[in-house]
Enzyme design. Structure first.
Site, PDB file in Angstrom:
ATOM      1  N   ASN A 100      27.246  47.727  35.074  1.00 33.60           N
ATOM      2  CA  ASN A 100      27.510  46.643  36.024  1.00 33.60           C
ATOM      3  C   ASN A 100      28.769  45.872  35.656  1.00 33.60           C
ATOM      4  O   ASN A 100      29.086  45.706  34.479  1.00 33.60           O
ATOM      5  CB  ASN A 100      26.324  45.680  36.083  1.00 33.60           C
ATOM      6  CG  ASN A 100      25.077  46.377  36.591  1.00 33.60           C
ATOM      7  OD1 ASN A 100      25.162  47.497  37.093  1.00 33.60           O
ATOM      8  ND2 ASN A 100      23.935  45.739  36.452  1.00 33.60           N
ATOM      9  N   VAL A 101      29.440  45.380  36.683  1.00 31.61           N
ATOM     10  CA  VAL A 101      30.677  44.617  36.462  1.00 31.61           C
ATOM     11  C   VAL A 101      30.456  43.144  36.779  1.00 31.61           C
ATOM     12  O   VAL A 101      31.393  42.353  36.722  1.00 31.61           O
ATOM     13  CB  VAL A 101      31.822  45.190  37.344  1.00 31.61           C
ATOM     14  CG1 VAL A 101      32.145  46.630  36.958  1.00 31.61           C
ATOM     15  CG2 VAL A 101      31.505  45.108  38.847  1.00 31.61           C
ATOM     16  N   ASP A 102      29.208  42.755  37.092  1.00 33.81           N
ATOM     17  CA  ASP A 102      28.957  41.405  37.629  1.00 33.81           C
ATOM     18  C   ASP A 102      28.871  40.297  36.585  1.00 33.81           C
ATOM     19  O   ASP A 102      28.921  39.114  36.917  1.00 33.81           O
ATOM     20  CB  ASP A 102      27.701  41.399  38.521  1.00 33.81           C
ATOM     21  CG  ASP A 102      26.427  41.868  37.801  1.00 33.81           C
ATOM     22  OD1 ASP A 102      26.339  41.729  36.562  1.00 33.81           O
ATOM     23  OD2 ASP A 102      25.515  42.366  38.494  1.00 33.81           O
ATOM     24  N   HIS A 117      31.890  50.128  32.730  1.00 36.90           N
ATOM     25  CA  HIS A 117      32.722  50.157  33.934  1.00 36.90           C
ATOM     26  C   HIS A 117      33.580  48.906  34.102  1.00 36.90           C
ATOM     27  O   HIS A 117      34.042  48.626  35.207  1.00 36.90           O
ATOM     28  CB  HIS A 117      31.840  50.400  35.173  1.00 36.90           C
ATOM     29  CG  HIS A 117      31.221  51.765  35.196  1.00 36.90           C
ATOM     30  ND1 HIS A 117      30.180  52.126  36.024  1.00 36.90           N
ATOM     31  CD2 HIS A 117      31.503  52.894  34.466  1.00 36.90           C
ATOM     32  CE1 HIS A 117      29.851  53.395  35.812  1.00 36.90           C
ATOM     33  NE2 HIS A 117      30.623  53.869  34.867  1.00 36.90           N
ATOM     34  N   CYS A 125      47.206  44.282  34.650  1.00 40.55           N
ATOM     35  CA  CYS A 125      48.516  44.450  35.286  1.00 40.55           C
ATOM     36  C   CYS A 125      48.893  45.930  35.311  1.00 40.55           C
ATOM     37  O   CYS A 125      48.800  46.620  34.292  1.00 40.55           O
ATOM     38  CB  CYS A 125      49.572  43.640  34.534  1.00 40.55           C
ATOM     39  SG  CYS A 125      51.219  43.879  35.228  1.00 40.55           S
ATOM     40  N   CYS A 128      52.498  45.884  33.004  1.00 42.65           N
ATOM     41  CA  CYS A 128      52.506  45.625  31.553  1.00 42.65           C
ATOM     42  C   CYS A 128      51.134  45.841  30.902  1.00 42.65           C
ATOM     43  O   CYS A 128      50.995  45.684  29.695  1.00 42.65           O
ATOM     44  CB  CYS A 128      53.033  44.216  31.255  1.00 42.65           C
ATOM     45  SG  CYS A 128      51.896  42.891  31.702  1.00 42.65           S
ATOM     46  N   CYS A 146      50.958  39.488  38.280  1.00 46.36           N
ATOM     47  CA  CYS A 146      50.851  39.172  36.852  1.00 46.36           C
ATOM     48  C   CYS A 146      51.721  37.954  36.533  1.00 46.36           C
ATOM     49  O   CYS A 146      52.884  37.908  36.922  1.00 46.36           O
ATOM     50  CB  CYS A 146      51.323  40.389  36.051  1.00 46.36           C
ATOM     51  SG  CYS A 146      51.347  40.139  34.277  1.00 46.36           S
TER      52      CYS A 146
END
Ligand code: OAD
Length: 243
Positions: A100-102, A117, A125, A128, A146
């Site tokens: 999960n990215v939450d 994930h 960015c 860079c 960025c």
């Protein structure tokens, strides 16, 4: 019966590893991964969460992430997240691996979460490669730029066809190989290499427990099946015995 047997396995384990997926946040009101895409302008998640989709239309992909960020920002951890965080604090030899990215595991107080994930609350960015936290619910002027070099930012998440962060995956692999109990909760186990940790744990001798209301791609390799929502089952499985 399976709950009792699973509780016993957890209680007797020296090392426990857990793999979670989108289902663990369902009771927090966060749609599961495969429901996100269809909910937003009729796109599929697979169309949006790819490097090709981003190259084609970065603004559109950012708008989708922005919409998801706003929903995730409103969500709070549920009893499943808290049961794992409490268990981690009471245990040594515990590893939490998530797809999960939450950020809800972290908000529940789970230390040292292995995020296979990435995180929706971080940007990277394209020029860079600088990665930064950005906790704003909505980001104005998409796609964002960025602050250091002016290059285009992307969400610091792993998309279909991309490689998982190697150090994170190596740690997840080591925990999977070393554990006595491997718990898999709230994932369809359809996306590899994350899903491959489940049969790997089973073949290296761990007792594998699945928590999911539905059958999944790995249901046939698990030893104990706990059918139900993780917000109900995980507190029953992981809480210390009362009385
Ligand atoms: P999915 O959306 O594929 O699966 C969600 C799972 O949660 C399903 O098996 C549901 O049955 C289960 N579920 C639903 N409600 C639940 C509840 N209350 N308690 C427990 N389980 C519940 O999501 P993931 O398996 O996480 O990767 O998807 C894995 C990866 O696929 C995502 O991280 C994403 C995608 O590719 C990337 O973006 C790289």
């Amino acid at each position: 019966m399976d709950l009792e047997a699973a509780r016993k396995a957890v209680a007797g384990a020296k090392r426990v590893a857990v793999l979670t997926g989108a289902g663990i946040s369902a009771e927090s009101g966060v749609p599961t991964f495969r429901s996100w895409g269809g909910l937003w302008r009729g796109f599929s998640a697979e169309d949006l969460a790819t490097p090709e989709g981003f190259a084609r239309d970065p603004k559109q992909v950012w708008e989708w992430y922005d919409w998801r960020r706003s929903q995730m920002a409103e969500a709070s951890p549920n009893p499943g997240h808290y049961a794992l965080a409490d268990f981690a604090k009471r245990s040594t030899g515990f590893t939490l691996i998530t797809q999960n990215v939450d950020g809800l595991h972290e908000r529940a107080g789970s230390p040292d979460v292995l995020r296979l994930h990435g995180s929706i609350w971080h940007t990277r960015c394209l020029t860079c490669a600088k990665e930064e936290e950005d906790r704003r619910e909505r980001i104005p002027d998409l796609p964002p730029k960025c602050q250091s070099c002016g290059g285009m930012l992307r969400p610091a998440v792993v998309w279909f066809g991309e490689v998982l962060p190697p150090e994170v995956f190596d740690q997840a692999l080591a925990a999977t190989l070393a554990c006595d109990v491997f718990l898999v909760a709230g994932t369809s186990a359809a996306v590899h290499p994350a899903a491959s940790l489940v049969p790997l744990a089973a073949s290296s001798g761990a007792t594998v427990i699945e928590v999911n209301p539905e059958e999944t791609d790995v249901s046939d390799v698990v030893h104990h099946t706990l059918r139900g929502p993780s917000g109900v089952i995980l507190p029953q499985l992981l809480s210390p015995r009362l009385g």
